[in-house]
Scaffold this active site. Structure first.
Site, short mmCIF file in Angstrom:
data_model
loop_
_atom_site.label_atom_id
_atom_site.label_comp_id
_atom_site.label_asym_id
_atom_site.label_seq_id
_atom_site.Cartn_x
_atom_site.Cartn_y
_atom_site.Cartn_z
N TYR A 158 13.76 -19.78 24.58
CA TYR A 158 13.93 -20.15 23.21
C TYR A 158 13.75 -21.80 23.01
O TYR A 158 13.99 -22.05 21.66
CB TYR A 158 15.30 -19.58 22.51
N LYS A 227 17.28 -12.31 35.92
CA LYS A 227 16.07 -11.70 36.57
C LYS A 227 15.65 -12.70 37.66
O LYS A 227 14.65 -13.10 37.80
CB LYS A 227 15.04 -11.83 35.53
N ASP A 277 16.66 -5.78 34.15
CA ASP A 277 15.97 -4.69 34.09
C ASP A 277 17.00 -3.62 34.28
O ASP A 277 16.96 -2.43 33.48
CB ASP A 277 14.81 -4.45 34.54
N ASP A 301 19.09 -11.31 24.29
CA ASP A 301 18.53 -10.70 22.96
C ASP A 301 17.95 -9.31 23.15
O ASP A 301 18.35 -8.41 22.30
CB ASP A 301 17.36 -11.70 22.70
#
Ligand code: NAI
Length: 425
Positions: A158, A227, A277, A301
């Site tokens: 971002y 992640k 995930d 998000d």
């Protein structure tokens, strides 16, 4: 007590237009009623309107064409959509509530929301996701959902450091990556390139806030969502720095999940981590195992919308962007351009306003607001169970009950009146 709050009413469903109540004015109406009820005239909120988004452009530059806008520099375009007077008002009063803003059409122009988060260094995006009894949910475990997402808000992809495929800067960066750093990329391919900056400082201040919040509100755990198995030096570093801050600054108040066996857990906060995930699955299957979640920007998000869906949708999910100096409370949804004007659900921005009340110490009024919405939602569920039409809910919620469509709901201002009647019940 008097407190001034800056209001950006927003575009689309945010703003009252042609006599149709917008979601931001709805929230103000409900909050004013709650403050009056809680403090009987001894506390007053002054709402000062500041312009932003399409409305700022319409008001300040009514004759500006899209063609003229596109020719402006990104900085000039920004001042059309976010006037300096608005920035100054937020700097002066420190606290704002914001309806949704449409993303302008200009090229090379970052989202206004992202820009404001960076400008005011609003590094924690806080999104509580709590199930309101009776709310329509696609998940059988919905009753157990009570989580708060702390999403890092100014770093990660971002940050907006991107280079268009084929541009001179992209070519230069690609050459540098291949020649100087040995990156395994084809020097002749036009890749779009983006940079994902994540720092120890940015991670630690976010995680520090998440842990403090969890301790203060007596959550059982903080889960670091990352992640890191794939992106070792960004997401993996987020995990590493998060554990560092937990151990170094909260050592006696926390226990690591990996060291749980045999320890006395009395009053201790469990710190654990999960791959992003897997987390999207776990919050649906075992929501009771999760309390506060600390996430990098992009993961946070995705997870926010995933969780919002589980408790009835975006219309019910509040959010706040909080930094050390400033705080902007905002609905998590956008301007809903395809929604008929009077069909919007004002709960998201109203619940965000309740977070604002908590932030300024008006917790009694905040609780009244939350109870008002909770009662409105549960009355809606009851009416759906009895097969009544129309349902006393806005269409987004009504349509999630079997046998009902969006047009079986009531309009926004009728819903607001119901919530005000239910305040504190
Ligand atoms: P959106 O959130 O406006 O709409 C997504 C879906 O949810 C639509 O079906 C909409 O009708 C429904 N919806 C949203 N809010 C609702 C409410 N309060 N009550 C009932 N239904 C509601 O997302 P979309 O369509 O992707 O974006 C539209 C515009 O909003 C874009 O310009 C986008 O950039 C902007 N946006 C602004 C945000 C902000 O200001 N924080 C956040 C997300 C999008």
């Amino acid at each position: 007590m008097e407190k001034t709050i800056v209001v950006i009413k927003g575009d689309g469903i945010g703003r009252t237009k042609n006599g149709v109540l917008g979601v931001t004015d709805s929230a103000i109406k409900i909050v004013n009623a709650a403050v009056e009820k809680a403090y009987q005239g001894t506390t007053k909120l002054n709402w000062v309107e500041a312009l932003a988004g399409e409305y700022a452009r319409e008001t300040n530059f009514p004759n500006l064409t899209d063609e003229e806008l596109k020719k402006m520099t990104p900085e000039e375009q920004r001042s059309v959509y976010l006037p300096q007077t608005t920035i100054d008002l937020i700097k002066e009063h420190k606290i704002a509530i914001k309806g949704p803003l449409g993303t302008p059409i200009g090229e090379g122009f970052k989202s206004l929301n992202v820009y404001m988060r960076q400008l005011f260094d609003l590094y924690s995006c806080v999104r509580p996701v709590r199930y309101f009894h009776g709310a329509p949910s696609p998940n059988i475990n919905a009753e157990k959902i009570n989580m708060v997402i702390f999403r890092e808000n100014v770093e990660d992809v971002y940050a907006g450091i991107e280079f268009e495929a084929g541009s001179a800067k992209q070519k230069k960066l690609l050459e540098f990556l291949v020649k100087e750093l040995g990156a395994n990329l084809d020097p002749n391919t036009d890749y779009g390139l983006g940079i994902k900056p994540m720092s120890a400082k940015g991670t630690k201040r976010l995680v520090r806030n998440a842990i403090n919040y969890a301790l203060e509100h007596k959550y059982k755990s903080v889960t670091i969502v990352h992640k890191g198995n794939i992106m070792k030096y960004t997401e993996g570093a987020f995990r590493k720095w998060a554990y560092e801050v937990a151990k170094e600054e909260f050592g006696d108040k926390i226990v690591l999940e990996s060291e749980l066996s045999g320890q006395n857990l009395e009053g201790k906060l469990i710190i654990k981590d999960r791959i992003a995930d897997a987390m999207l699955q776990l919050v649906q299957q075992r929501p009771e195992d999760y309390g506060v979640l600390a996430c990098p920007n992009l993961n946070g998000d995705y997870l926010s919308d995933d969780l919002a869906a589980l408790i009835g949708g975006l219309g019910l999910a509040p959010g706040a962007n909080i930094g050390d100096k400033y705080a902007i409370f905002e609905a998590t949804h956008g301007t809903a351009p395809t929604l008929p004007p009077d069909k919007a659900n004002p709960s998201s921005v109203t619940l965000s306003a309740a977070m604002l009340l908590d932030h300024i110490g008006l917790t009694e009024a905040a609780d009244l607001v939350r109870k008002g919405i909770e009662k409105a939602v549960s009355e809606g569920a009851k009416a759906a169970g009895e097969g009544k039409k129309p349902l006393p809910l806005t269409g987004d919620l009504a349509s999630q009950y079997k046998g009902y469509t969006g047009s079986d709901g009531i309009n926004c201002s009728e819903y607001v009146d119901k919530v005000i009647n239910y305040l504190g019940e």
